[in-house]
Scaffold this motif. Structure first.
Motif, PDB file in Angstrom:
ATOM      1  N   ASP A 113       0.834  -1.198   0.000  1.00  0.00           N
ATOM      2  CA  ASP A 113       0.000   0.000   0.000  1.00  0.00           C
ATOM      3  C   ASP A 113       0.872   1.251   0.000  1.00  0.00           C
ATOM      4  O   ASP A 113       1.515   1.575   0.990  1.00  0.00           O
ATOM      5  CB  ASP A 113      -0.923   0.000   1.220  1.00  0.00           C
ATOM      6  N   LYS A 114       0.853   1.967  -1.112  1.00  0.00           N
ATOM      7  CA  LYS A 114       1.687   3.166  -1.256  1.00  0.00           C
ATOM      8  C   LYS A 114       1.283   4.285  -0.283  1.00  0.00           C
ATOM      9  O   LYS A 114       2.063   5.176   0.005  1.00  0.00           O
ATOM     10  CB  LYS A 114       1.621   3.688  -2.702  1.00  0.00           C
ATOM     11  N   ASN A 115       0.050   4.232   0.206  1.00  0.00           N
ATOM     12  CA  ASN A 115      -0.399   5.248   1.167  1.00  0.00           C
ATOM     13  C   ASN A 115       0.417   5.216   2.458  1.00  0.00           C
ATOM     14  O   ASN A 115       0.443   6.184   3.202  1.00  0.00           O
ATOM     15  CB  ASN A 115      -1.879   5.048   1.513  1.00  0.00           C
ATOM     16  N   LEU A 116       1.044   4.067   2.710  1.00  0.00           N
ATOM     17  CA  LEU A 116       1.818   3.933   3.944  1.00  0.00           C
ATOM     18  C   LEU A 116       3.254   4.413   3.788  1.00  0.00           C
ATOM     19  O   LEU A 116       4.025   4.402   4.737  1.00  0.00           O
ATOM     20  CB  LEU A 116       1.808   2.473   4.420  1.00  0.00           C
ATOM     21  N   SER A 117       3.616   4.813   2.580  1.00  0.00           N
ATOM     22  CA  SER A 117       4.943   5.409   2.397  1.00  0.00           C
ATOM     23  C   SER A 117       4.815   6.681   1.558  1.00  0.00           C
ATOM     24  O   SER A 117       5.352   6.762   0.466  1.00  0.00           O
ATOM     25  CB  SER A 117       5.901   4.420   1.738  1.00  0.00           C
ATOM     26  N   PRO A 118       4.068   7.669   2.097  1.00  0.00           N
ATOM     27  CA  PRO A 118       3.791   8.891   1.327  1.00  0.00           C
ATOM     28  C   PRO A 118       5.070   9.617   0.910  1.00  0.00           C
ATOM     29  O   PRO A 118       5.104  10.259  -0.121  1.00  0.00           O
ATOM     30  CB  PRO A 118       2.983   9.763   2.276  1.00  0.00           C
ATOM     31  N   ASP A 119       6.117   9.533   1.740  1.00  0.00           N
ATOM     32  CA  ASP A 119       7.358  10.230   1.398  1.00  0.00           C
ATOM     33  C   ASP A 119       8.578   9.309   1.506  1.00  0.00           C
ATOM     34  O   ASP A 119       9.671   9.742   1.830  1.00  0.00           O
ATOM     35  CB  ASP A 119       7.526  11.489   2.253  1.00  0.00           C
ATOM     36  N   GLY A 120       8.356   8.036   1.233  1.00  0.00           N
ATOM     37  CA  GLY A 120       9.490   7.107   1.210  1.00  0.00           C
ATOM     38  C   GLY A 120       9.362   5.969   2.212  1.00  0.00           C
ATOM     39  O   GLY A 120       8.570   6.036   3.142  1.00  0.00           O
ATOM     40  N   THR A 134      -8.506   6.499   6.147  1.00  0.00           N
ATOM     41  CA  THR A 134      -7.736   7.580   5.540  1.00  0.00           C
ATOM     42  C   THR A 134      -6.443   7.781   6.324  1.00  0.00           C
ATOM     43  O   THR A 134      -6.465   7.914   7.549  1.00  0.00           O
ATOM     44  CB  THR A 134      -8.536   8.906   5.599  1.00  0.00           C
ATOM     45  N   VAL A 135      -5.328   7.811   5.601  1.00  0.00           N
ATOM     46  CA  VAL A 135      -4.049   8.091   6.260  1.00  0.00           C
ATOM     47  C   VAL A 135      -4.027   9.556   6.692  1.00  0.00           C
ATOM     48  O   VAL A 135      -4.354  10.444   5.904  1.00  0.00           O
ATOM     49  CB  VAL A 135      -2.858   7.808   5.301  1.00  0.00           C
ATOM     50  N   ARG A 136      -3.671   9.787   7.950  1.00  0.00           N
ATOM     51  CA  ARG A 136      -3.606  11.157   8.464  1.00  0.00           C
ATOM     52  C   ARG A 136      -2.303  11.809   8.047  1.00  0.00           C
ATOM     53  O   ARG A 136      -1.330  11.779   8.778  1.00  0.00           O
ATOM     54  CB  ARG A 136      -3.693  11.160   9.990  1.00  0.00           C
ATOM     55  N   ALA A 137      -2.304  12.406   6.877  1.00  0.00           N
ATOM     56  CA  ALA A 137      -1.103  13.071   6.379  1.00  0.00           C
ATOM     57  C   ALA A 137      -0.796  14.325   7.193  1.00  0.00           C
ATOM     58  O   ALA A 137       0.290  14.891   7.098  1.00  0.00           O
ATOM     59  CB  ALA A 137      -1.281  13.428   4.910  1.00  0.00           C
ATOM     60  N   ASP A 138      -1.768  14.757   7.997  1.00  0.00           N
ATOM     61  CA  ASP A 138      -1.576  15.971   8.794  1.00  0.00           C
ATOM     62  C   ASP A 138      -0.918  15.698  10.147  1.00  0.00           C
ATOM     63  O   ASP A 138      -0.593  16.615  10.874  1.00  0.00           O
ATOM     64  CB  ASP A 138      -2.925  16.667   9.006  1.00  0.00           C
ATOM     65  N   ILE A 139      -0.733  14.437  10.491  1.00  0.00           N
ATOM     66  CA  ILE A 139      -0.089  14.118  11.772  1.00  0.00           C
ATOM     67  C   ILE A 139       1.335  13.668  11.493  1.00  0.00           C
ATOM     68  O   ILE A 139       1.582  12.522  11.128  1.00  0.00           O
ATOM     69  CB  ILE A 139      -0.887  13.050  12.551  1.00  0.00           C
ATOM     70  N   THR A 140       2.259  14.600  11.664  1.00  0.00           N
ATOM     71  CA  THR A 140       3.646  14.346  11.275  1.00  0.00           C
ATOM     72  C   THR A 140       4.622  14.638  12.416  1.00  0.00           C
ATOM     73  O   THR A 140       4.269  15.295  13.400  1.00  0.00           O
ATOM     74  CB  THR A 140       4.037  15.231  10.074  1.00  0.00           C
TER      75      THR A 140
END
Length: 173
Positions: A113-120, A134-140
């Protein structure tokens, strides 16, 4: 000379046990499916008293049906950064307590699942997924080049991010 033969004997045993494990893995008997796995094995040291899911698919299913957010930890056993983070995570009492409100999964392999590696595909990285899957891209974390990476010194940030994942859940559903 005695020690040498012991050693080769030991290596032979190791080879045999690995080969056996491969064979038995193929034939999934009824028995292995019904027997629940002990959580200690699935925790891999991230919190032995917590309940961990075994696969990404199971974790998504449980998150959706329990309405709990999912927390996924990608790590590797031979990565010193993963080990260091695991140690502070497991020893942090507040985090361990808060983690009970999540569906938990730690992975030592990458999912498709590419959603689990949004930036690598770096480790350690921690992502939150809400029950709408939904992957929480806002929690970083605090690194702009590795958004979901945490160092042991970031443990309080990780704690507040866990709180954030739970809080957002309440306001949105």
């Amino acid at each position: 000379a005695m020690e040498k033969s012991y050693m080769s004997m030991f290596l032979l045993l190791v080879a045999i046990s690995c080969a056996l494990a491969k064979d038995t893995g193929k034939k999934e008997t009824k028995e292995t499916i019904t027997k629940p796995k002990l959580p200690q094995t699935l925790s891999r040291g991230w919190g032995d008293q917590l309940i961990w899911t075994q696969t990404y698919e199971e974790a998504l299913f449980r998150s959706k049906h329990s309405n709990k957010p999912l927390m996924i930890i990608h790590h590797l056993d031979d990565c010193p950064h993963s080990q260091a983070l695991k140690k502070v995570f497991a020893e942090h009492k507040d985090i361990q307590k808060l983690a009970e409100n999540f569906i938990l999964l730690n992975l030592v392999y990458e999912t498709t699942d590419k959603n689990l590696s949004p930036d690598g595909q770096y480790v350690p990285r921690i992502l939150f997924i809400d029950p709408s899957l939904t992957v929480r891209a806002d929690i970083t974390g605090r690194y702009s080049n590795r958004l979901y990476a945490y160092e042991p010194s970031d443990i309080s940030l990780l704690y507040s991010n866990m709180q954030k994942a739970l809080k957002l859940l309440k306001t949105e559903l």
